[in-house]
Each structure stands twice: as C-alpha cells, then as structure tokens.
Design an enzyme around this catalytic site. Structure first.
Site, PDB file in Angstrom:
ATOM      1  N   GLY A 131       0.833  -1.214   0.000  1.00  0.00           N
ATOM      2  CA  GLY A 131       0.000   0.000   0.000  1.00  0.00           C
ATOM      3  C   GLY A 131       0.858   1.249   0.000  1.00  0.00           C
ATOM      4  O   GLY A 131       1.070   1.846   1.068  1.00  0.00           O
ATOM      5  N   SER A 133       0.919   3.638  -3.284  1.00  0.00           N
ATOM      6  CA  SER A 133       0.346   4.666  -4.163  1.00  0.00           C
ATOM      7  C   SER A 133      -1.027   5.134  -3.675  1.00  0.00           C
ATOM      8  O   SER A 133      -1.804   4.369  -3.100  1.00  0.00           O
ATOM      9  CB  SER A 133       0.169   4.110  -5.575  1.00  0.00           C
ATOM     10  OG  SER A 133       1.384   3.609  -6.041  1.00  0.00           O
ATOM     11  N   SER A 165      -1.680  -4.122  -5.959  1.00  0.00           N
ATOM     12  CA  SER A 165      -1.675  -5.416  -6.660  1.00  0.00           C
ATOM     13  C   SER A 165      -1.985  -6.552  -5.695  1.00  0.00           C
ATOM     14  O   SER A 165      -1.495  -6.562  -4.562  1.00  0.00           O
ATOM     15  CB  SER A 165      -0.301  -5.680  -7.284  1.00  0.00           C
ATOM     16  OG  SER A 165       0.013  -4.700  -8.214  1.00  0.00           O
ATOM     17  N   GLU A 248      12.887  -4.214  -5.829  1.00  0.00           N
ATOM     18  CA  GLU A 248      11.983  -4.446  -6.964  1.00  0.00           C
ATOM     19  C   GLU A 248      12.703  -4.209  -8.289  1.00  0.00           C
ATOM     20  O   GLU A 248      12.398  -4.811  -9.302  1.00  0.00           O
ATOM     21  CB  GLU A 248      10.761  -3.530  -6.870  1.00  0.00           C
ATOM     22  CG  GLU A 248       9.783  -3.783  -8.009  1.00  0.00           C
ATOM     23  CD  GLU A 248       8.454  -3.049  -7.868  1.00  0.00           C
ATOM     24  OE1 GLU A 248       8.358  -2.119  -7.071  1.00  0.00           O
ATOM     25  OE2 GLU A 248       7.520  -3.430  -8.589  1.00  0.00           O
TER      26      GLU A 248
END
Ligand SMILES: Cc1cc2nc3c(=O)[nH]c(=O)nc-3n(C[C@H](O)[C@H](O)[C@H](O)COP(=O)(O)OP(=O)(O)OC[C@H]3O[C@@H](n4cnc5c(N)ncnc54)[C@H](O)[C@@H]3O)c2cc1C
Length: 396
Positions: A131, A133, A165, A248
């Site tokens: 969490g 954005s 996502s 990432e």
C-alpha cells in the site's frame, strides 16, 4: 569481471538441475504466467513451493533461524538462473513477501516481527500486498496523505490507497502512511503491517483492459493497528520503502525470463510466414530480434555488476533504474514484435487464430503497464539516472 564459477558452485548447479528434472511442475509445458493460469494450477504451485522450502531454497540467503537458507548470493543467482532456464515457476509463491517485505523485515523488523512474519512467507501460507500509491501520490510518493494517528497503544488509519496489486488475495499489507503532519514530507512517514481483514478496511477490485482484476483500491476508515505492527522507527518509513523499491528494480532472474521470451519469439518467427517466407528471414524481424538480444545481454551484465557490489557489501541503489528502464522497453517491444509476427491473428485475444499458446503475445501487449508503470514510470527512472548517476541538476 570474472565469469568463472568455483567447483563448489558448479556442483550446486548440477544439484539444482537434478532437482528441477524431478520437481519442476512446468517441465515440457508452456504455461501462461497470468493470474488465471496460476490460480488454476494452485495445488501444483503449492507442492513446488513445499519442495523448494524443504531444500531451504525459498529465501535462499535469508537467516536460517527464521527458516531461510542462509546461502550465498552466487548460489542464489545460480538457482534462479537454472529455474528460469528450465521454465520453472518463480521461487516461492508469496511474491511481494519474498521480494521486499521479507528483506524489509530482516533489515528493520523486531525479533518478534521476524519470528511472526518470515516463516509464513517462506511456506506460502501468507501473502502480502503493498500500500504505497494513492490517487494523488504515485511518482511523487512522498506526497501521500493517508495518515495514522496514535491513540494509546494503537495507530488509527484513515485515507485511501490505489493500484494495490493482489490485494484481494493477500492476508497482509505493508502500508506507508503519514504519521507526522508537521515534519518535512520525506521524514513524516512510517511503515505499518496491516491485516487485510482489519475492521474499517474496504477493498474494491479494479478491472483492467485484459479483463483481469489484478489490483484494487483500498479505503481505510478508522482502522486500528497495534504500534508493535510498525516496521522500523516512527518516521523511518521512507528508508524502509527505498529498500523495497531497490529490491523491486534489481532482479537478475528476470533477465533469464526475458531470454526465454526472446527464444519463444525466435521460435514463433520460424513458424510464421511474412510475404511468403519464414518471418525469421525478414530483415526487419531479424533486426528487431537482434536489438532485443543486445539489450537483454547488456541487462544481464549490469545484473552481474549489481551482484558484485552486493558481494562486496556495497549498497545498490540508483543504478538499478537503468535495468528497470531497459526492461520496460524490452517488454513492450516483445509484445509488439510477437503480435506483428503473428500478423492479423496477432490482433485477436480469443478465437481459433492465435498462433502461440494462450494468446501469449496479445496478453503481453495488454499487460504493458505492469512492467512500464509498476515500480516507477520510465520518466521517473530517467530522472533518477539524470540526477543520481549523471549528476545533472534537479531544476533546469
Ligand atoms: C501493474 C501495476 C501494479 C502496481 N502495483 C502497485 C502496488 O502493488 N502498490 C502500490 O502502491 N502501487 C502500485 N502501482 C502504482 C504505481 O506505483 C504507480 O502507478 C506509479 O508510481 C505511477 O504513479 P501514478 O499512476 O500516480 O502516475 P503519476 O505519478 O500521476 O504520473 C503520470 C505521468 O506523469 C509522469 N511524471 C510524474 N512525475 C514526473 C516527474 N517528476 N518527471 C517526469 N515525469 C513525471 C509519469 O512518468 C507519468 O507518465 C502499480 C501500478 C501498475 C501499473
């Protein structure tokens, strides 16, 4: 750079190959990597995770006392490379848990948090979502407004997140919130570990153009989370998040996955015809394939450079943005080239004319936002490269 492996490393590679010959559930099959395909094969994927876990190969270089492998970075790279070459599923199923929540817990977590959260990530018993954005804070993440206020031994969260996502499948969220409204924006944030079934939390799935619902928007209405669920110190949320984003952007294994897709494209070009001859004979197709090949090789060498830095104990940071940027370009071009080679069939998502398994290239095309926008847009990667690698001024 020294590209030779020691006899022990080569022995490890052989061990991995033997393991894959026996356990890889994807052997000899071409399987879609979309959510629907993965859900349809969940029992096989869980068995694969268990087989890896039994070998201590999930969380390969994580501390053994929490169930990790305690292994070295080179062996981990060999493992990922061999798995990708053999078309094996990704290592471990708790994707975000393994990619950045676990590394964040290892670096910033309390002993209780490590013992509580790391084993279920490795065993694929708990899944995580991210969490960060918000509708008004994507590229400029530090502008986020979702806030958590202290009330005794709890935080009370109010606000909204978006593009989360896998939110509908996750049991836990790593959440970045504002905990100090008066501090400079990068300093007033903290990271919280929030159960997805917390009271006051609403998950609304978002449908994308391929028809899937891979992410959701999340609303927080007085959601209460104990203070021991904070990861890192209060106000340290930005540092925790930077660690996550570097993880990432630095994956080496994804290069092998790109090489695979390139091989599939070459194979497709041998099977399809353009202007009465095999597409692979077409000079434009050959030139596009060659360009992809060169870019992927450059990414592989950069990945090895990151690995060397990690082995020397040096941090990796801004330079990973180069591979993130190149990956976005490569993925988009692969989808386009696959559909171009398939000709008019390349425009169909369903129906009898698709030339490759499960409309692979069509889905690849439609899935471009995943690799282009997710984890930071190309513009943002260019800003990072300009300012933090090339030393160009922030304002021109
Ligand atoms: C597939 C996918 C999965 C995602 N998963 C998650 C997730 O799990 N959790 C999560 O928190 N978020 C997730 N996101 C959100 C993602 O991180 C954001 O979409 C991304 O950071 C961009 O933010 P934005 O959408 O608000 O666009 P904006 O930031 O509004 O950007 C809009 C456009 O302006 C450009 N731009 C903005 N600022 C600058 C600048 N300073 N210089 C130059 N150009 C600029 C951008 O490049 C872009 O083209 C996901 C996104 C996608 C596509």
């Amino acid at each position: 750079m020294n590209f030779t492996f020691s006899p022990e490393e080569e022995r490890f590679r052989s061990e991995v190959r033997v393991f894959l010959a026996e356990k890889n559930p994807n052997r000899g099959e071409k399987i879609g990597s979309d959510i629907e395909s993965s859900l349809a094969r969940l029992p096989q994927l869980l068995a694969w995770n268990q087989a890896l876990y039994d070998k201590h190969w999930v969380g390969f270089n994580w501390p053994q006392r929490y169930g990790g492998g305690g292994g070295g970075l080179i062996e981990q790279m060999i493992l990922k490379e061999e798995c990708a070459k053999d078309h094996a599923p990704i290592l471990g199923l708790s994707y975000m848990g393994l990619a950045w929540v676990g590394p964040g817990l290892i670096k910033y977590g309390t002993e209780e948090q490590k013992q509580r959260f790391i084993p279920p990530i490795l065993k694929a018993e708990e899944h995580w979502c991210t969490g960060y954005s918000e509708p008004g804070a994507g590229s400029d993440l530090a502008s986020l407004q979702c806030k958590a206020e202290r009330d005794g031994d709890h935080y009370v969260i109010n606000g909204q997140k978006i593009w989360t996502s896998l939110a509908s499948w996750a049991q836990w969220m790593i959440l970045l919130v504002r905990t100090d409204l008066s501090a400079p924006k990068h300093l007033g944030m903290s990271c919280l570990l929030v159960p997805m079934d917390a009271e006051g939390m609403e998950v609304r799935p978002i449908k994308v153009m391929s028809g899937e619902t891979p992410f959701a928007e999340i609303f927080f209405n007085d959601v209460r989370v104990p203070i021991e669920n904070r990861l890192g110190e209060e106000g340290q949320g930005w540092d925790v998040t930077k660690t996550a984003l570097a993880n990432e952007r630095s994956s080496i294994a994804e290069v092998t996955a790109l090489q695979h897709n390139l091989e599939d494209l070459k194979d497709l070009a041998r099977r399809c015809r353009i202007g009465g001859r095999a597409a692979i004979e077409d000079s434009s197709v050959r030139s596009r394939l060659a360009k992809l090949d060169c870019t992927i090789e450059a990414m592989r060498l950069s990945g090895l450079r990151f690995l060397t830095k990690q082995l020397r104990g040096e941090p990796i940071g801004a330079e990973t943005s180069v591979n993130k940027l190149l990956r976005a370009q490569v993925e988009v071009e692969m989808g386009r080239l696959g559909c171009d080679i398939e000709g008019s069939a390349g425009r169909l998502l369903k129906g009898p004319h698709g030339m490759d398994v499960g409309a692979k290239w069509q889905k690849h095309m439609l899935g471009w936002p995943t690799t282009v926008i997710g984890g930071g847009t190309p513009n943002i990667q260019k800003n990072v490269i300009a300012e933090r690698i090339l030393g160009l001024p922030h304002d021109v």
